[in-house]
Design a protein around this motif. Structure first.
Motif, PDB file in Angstrom:
ATOM      1  N   UNK A 181       0.659  -1.251  -0.107  1.00  0.00           N
ATOM      2  CA  UNK A 181       0.094   0.104  -0.137  1.00  0.00           C
ATOM      3  C   UNK A 181       0.958   1.300   0.048  1.00  0.00           C
ATOM      4  N   UNK A 182       0.839   1.902  -1.085  1.00  0.00           N
ATOM      5  CA  UNK A 182       1.631   3.257  -1.352  1.00  0.00           C
ATOM      6  C   UNK A 182       0.605   4.268  -0.849  1.00  0.00           C
ATOM      7  N   UNK A 183       0.685   5.025   0.296  1.00  0.00           N
ATOM      8  CA  UNK A 183      -0.272   5.999   0.713  1.00  0.00           C
ATOM      9  C   UNK A 183       0.192   6.559   1.899  1.00  0.00           C
ATOM     10  N   UNK A 184      -0.070   7.841   2.185  1.00  0.00           N
ATOM     11  CA  UNK A 184       0.349   8.608   3.180  1.00  0.00           C
ATOM     12  C   UNK A 184       1.268   9.562   2.710  1.00  0.00           C
ATOM     13  N   UNK A 185       0.986  10.966   3.036  1.00  0.00           N
ATOM     14  CA  UNK A 185       2.082  12.039   2.805  1.00  0.00           C
ATOM     15  C   UNK A 185       2.197  12.788   4.032  1.00  0.00           C
ATOM     16  N   UNK A 186       2.737  14.044   3.939  1.00  0.00           N
ATOM     17  CA  UNK A 186       3.407  14.620   5.225  1.00  0.00           C
ATOM     18  C   UNK A 186       2.262  14.789   5.862  1.00  0.00           C
ATOM     19  N   UNK A 187       1.294  15.235   5.834  1.00  0.00           N
ATOM     20  CA  UNK A 187       0.143  15.657   6.719  1.00  0.00           C
ATOM     21  C   UNK A 187      -0.611  14.578   7.126  1.00  0.00           C
ATOM     22  N   UNK A 202      -1.865   8.234   9.893  1.00  0.00           N
ATOM     23  CA  UNK A 202      -3.134   7.715   9.542  1.00  0.00           C
ATOM     24  C   UNK A 202      -2.869   6.501   8.704  1.00  0.00           C
ATOM     25  N   UNK A 203      -2.159   6.951   7.648  1.00  0.00           N
ATOM     26  CA  UNK A 203      -1.839   5.944   6.631  1.00  0.00           C
ATOM     27  C   UNK A 203      -1.177   4.563   6.979  1.00  0.00           C
ATOM     28  N   UNK A 204      -0.457   4.906   7.992  1.00  0.00           N
ATOM     29  CA  UNK A 204       0.379   3.651   8.648  1.00  0.00           C
ATOM     30  C   UNK A 204      -0.729   2.692   9.458  1.00  0.00           C
ATOM     31  N   UNK A 205      -1.637   3.682  10.093  1.00  0.00           N
ATOM     32  CA  UNK A 205      -2.500   2.847  10.936  1.00  0.00           C
ATOM     33  C   UNK A 205      -3.582   1.835  10.172  1.00  0.00           C
ATOM     34  N   UNK A 206      -3.442   2.224   8.771  1.00  0.00           N
ATOM     35  CA  UNK A 206      -4.456   1.467   7.888  1.00  0.00           C
ATOM     36  C   UNK A 206      -3.497   0.821   7.041  1.00  0.00           C
ATOM     37  N   UNK A 207      -2.460   0.447   7.120  1.00  0.00           N
ATOM     38  CA  UNK A 207      -1.635  -0.621   6.521  1.00  0.00           C
ATOM     39  C   UNK A 207      -0.646  -0.266   5.518  1.00  0.00           C
ATOM     40  N   UNK A 208      -0.468   1.005   5.438  1.00  0.00           N
ATOM     41  CA  UNK A 208       0.564   1.535   4.424  1.00  0.00           C
ATOM     42  C   UNK A 208       1.668   1.064   4.569  1.00  0.00           C
ATOM     43  N   UNK A 209       2.408   0.474   3.445  1.00  0.00           N
ATOM     44  CA  UNK A 209       3.798  -0.020   3.259  1.00  0.00           C
ATOM     45  C   UNK A 209       4.803   0.874   2.875  1.00  0.00           C
ATOM     46  N   UNK A 210       4.517   1.843   2.237  1.00  0.00           N
ATOM     47  CA  UNK A 210       5.230   2.851   1.871  1.00  0.00           C
ATOM     48  C   UNK A 210       4.648   4.342   1.898  1.00  0.00           C
ATOM     49  N   UNK A 211       5.163   5.081   2.730  1.00  0.00           N
ATOM     50  CA  UNK A 211       4.859   6.688   2.688  1.00  0.00           C
ATOM     51  C   UNK A 211       5.482   7.566   2.239  1.00  0.00           C
ATOM     52  N   UNK A 212       5.129   8.419   1.297  1.00  0.00           N
ATOM     53  CA  UNK A 212       5.733   9.171   0.456  1.00  0.00           C
ATOM     54  C   UNK A 212       5.763  10.735   1.115  1.00  0.00           C
ATOM     55  N   UNK A 213       7.006  11.229   1.350  1.00  0.00           N
ATOM     56  CA  UNK A 213       7.128  12.352   2.233  1.00  0.00           C
ATOM     57  C   UNK A 213       8.073  13.253   1.624  1.00  0.00           C
ATOM     58  N   UNK A 214       7.366  14.598   1.403  1.00  0.00           N
ATOM     59  CA  UNK A 214       8.547  15.693   0.862  1.00  0.00           C
ATOM     60  C   UNK A 214       8.434  16.850   1.909  1.00  0.00           C
ATOM     61  N   UNK A 215       7.307  17.724   1.824  1.00  0.00           N
ATOM     62  CA  UNK A 215       7.363  18.821   2.722  1.00  0.00           C
ATOM     63  C   UNK A 215       7.736  18.860   4.170  1.00  0.00           C
ATOM     64  N   UNK A 216       7.468  17.751   4.775  1.00  0.00           N
ATOM     65  CA  UNK A 216       7.775  17.594   6.260  1.00  0.00           C
ATOM     66  C   UNK A 216       9.186  17.307   6.439  1.00  0.00           C
ATOM     67  N   UNK A 217      10.086  16.882   5.435  1.00  0.00           N
ATOM     68  CA  UNK A 217      11.381  16.893   5.919  1.00  0.00           C
ATOM     69  C   UNK A 217      12.322  17.677   4.965  1.00  0.00           C
ATOM     70  N   UNK A 218      11.721  18.474   3.811  1.00  0.00           N
ATOM     71  CA  UNK A 218      12.396  19.623   3.358  1.00  0.00           C
ATOM     72  C   UNK A 218      11.682  20.891   3.771  1.00  0.00           C
TER      73      UNK A 218
END
Length: 204
Positions: A177-183, A187-203
Motif C-alpha cells: 500500500x503506497x499511501x500517506x504523505x506529510x500531513x 493515519x496511513x500507517x494505521x491503515x496498513x501503508x507499506x510505503x509513505x511518500x514524504x516531501x514537505x515535512x522533511x524539506x
C-alpha cells in the motif's frame, strides 16, 4: 532540511515495518545529497528530467516514479526507475508489459472518485486486475492520493479493505500500500501503508 522531522518519521515508519520514501521533486541537489549521505538511497520523483539529472549524479540510487504517466515516456521511466506508483490505464499497462523487467508496479486508485485526480475508479478494480492474468507481471500493490476535502481516515480505511479484497482474489498479489504523505502519514500507517511518500515535512 528538518532532521528532527526526518528522524521522527523514519522511526515511526520502522515501527510499522514500512518504507519512508523521500519525495525530492523541485528540491535543490544540496538538500538531496544530505539525505543520500544519511543513507537514503531510494527517492520518489515526479519529473523525468529531474530524475535523470539526479540519477546521473547519484549512481547507486533507486527511483520511484510517482507522477501521472504519459505513454510516450513510460519506456524511459522504466529504464531509470525500479518502481511506478501511478498505473491507471490499460494502454499504460500494455506498454509496461512489453518492457517489463522486475519493476514494482502500483495501480493508482481514485479512492474519492475525484474528477480532478488520476486513478481507476473503485468499480473498475476487478476488471482492471483481471487484465494482468495475461501479462508478464502482476502489480505489487495499490496507491492513492486522497482529496483534501475528504477525511483521510475514510479514504485509507477503504484502501485497506480494497487491498485485502485484491489479496483474497489474486494469489500472486503482494498487497503493498503506497499511501500517506506529510500531513497524514501516521493515519496511513494505521491503515496498513507499506510505503509513505514524504516531501514537505522533511524539506523545510
Amino acid at each position: 532540511m528538518d532532521l528532527n522531522n526526518l528522524n521522527e518519521i523514519s522511526s515511526v515508519a520502522k515501527k510499522y515495518n514500512a518504507q519512508l520514501l523521500p519525495v525530492i521533486k523541485n528540491k535543490k541537489f544540496e538538500e538531496i545529497i544530505k539525505l543520500y549521505e544519511l543513507g537514503y538511497k531510494e527517492f520518489g520523483e515526479n519529473r523525468l528530467d529531474e530524475l535523470l539529472n539526479h540519477k546521473e549524479k547519484l549512481k547507486d540510487t533507486k527511483f520511484h516514479f510517482i507522477a501521472p504517466l504519459q505513454s510516450r515516456k513510460i519506456l524511459e521511466i522504466m529504464n531509470n526507475c525500479v518502481s511506478i506508483h501511478t498505473l491507471s490505464r490499460k494502454k499504460e499497462a500494455n506498454i509496461i508489459n512489453e518492457n517489463y523487467s522486475n519493476h514494482k508496479i502500483f495501480v493508482q486508485i481514485n479512492i474519492d472518485n475525484d474528477p480532478n485526480k488520476n486513478g481507476i475508479k473503485i468499480n473498475e478494480i476487478d476488471v482492471f486486475f483481471d487484465m494482468f492474468s495475461k501479462f508478464n507481471y502482476f502489480p505489487v500493490g495499490i496507491m492513492c492520493i486522497p482529496s483534501l476535502e475528504v477525511d483521510s481516515k475514510v479514504a485509507f480505511s477503504n484502501m485497506q479493505k480494497i487491498n485485502q479484497k485484491i489479496k483474497n482474489n489474486y494469489k500472486n498479489y503482494s498487497g503493498e500500500l503506497s499511501m500517506g504523505m506529510s500531513n497524514d502519514y501516521k493515519i496511513a500507517l494505521d491503515y496498513g501503508a507499506t510505503i509513505i511518500r514524504i516531501g514537505s515535512k522533511i524539506f523545510r
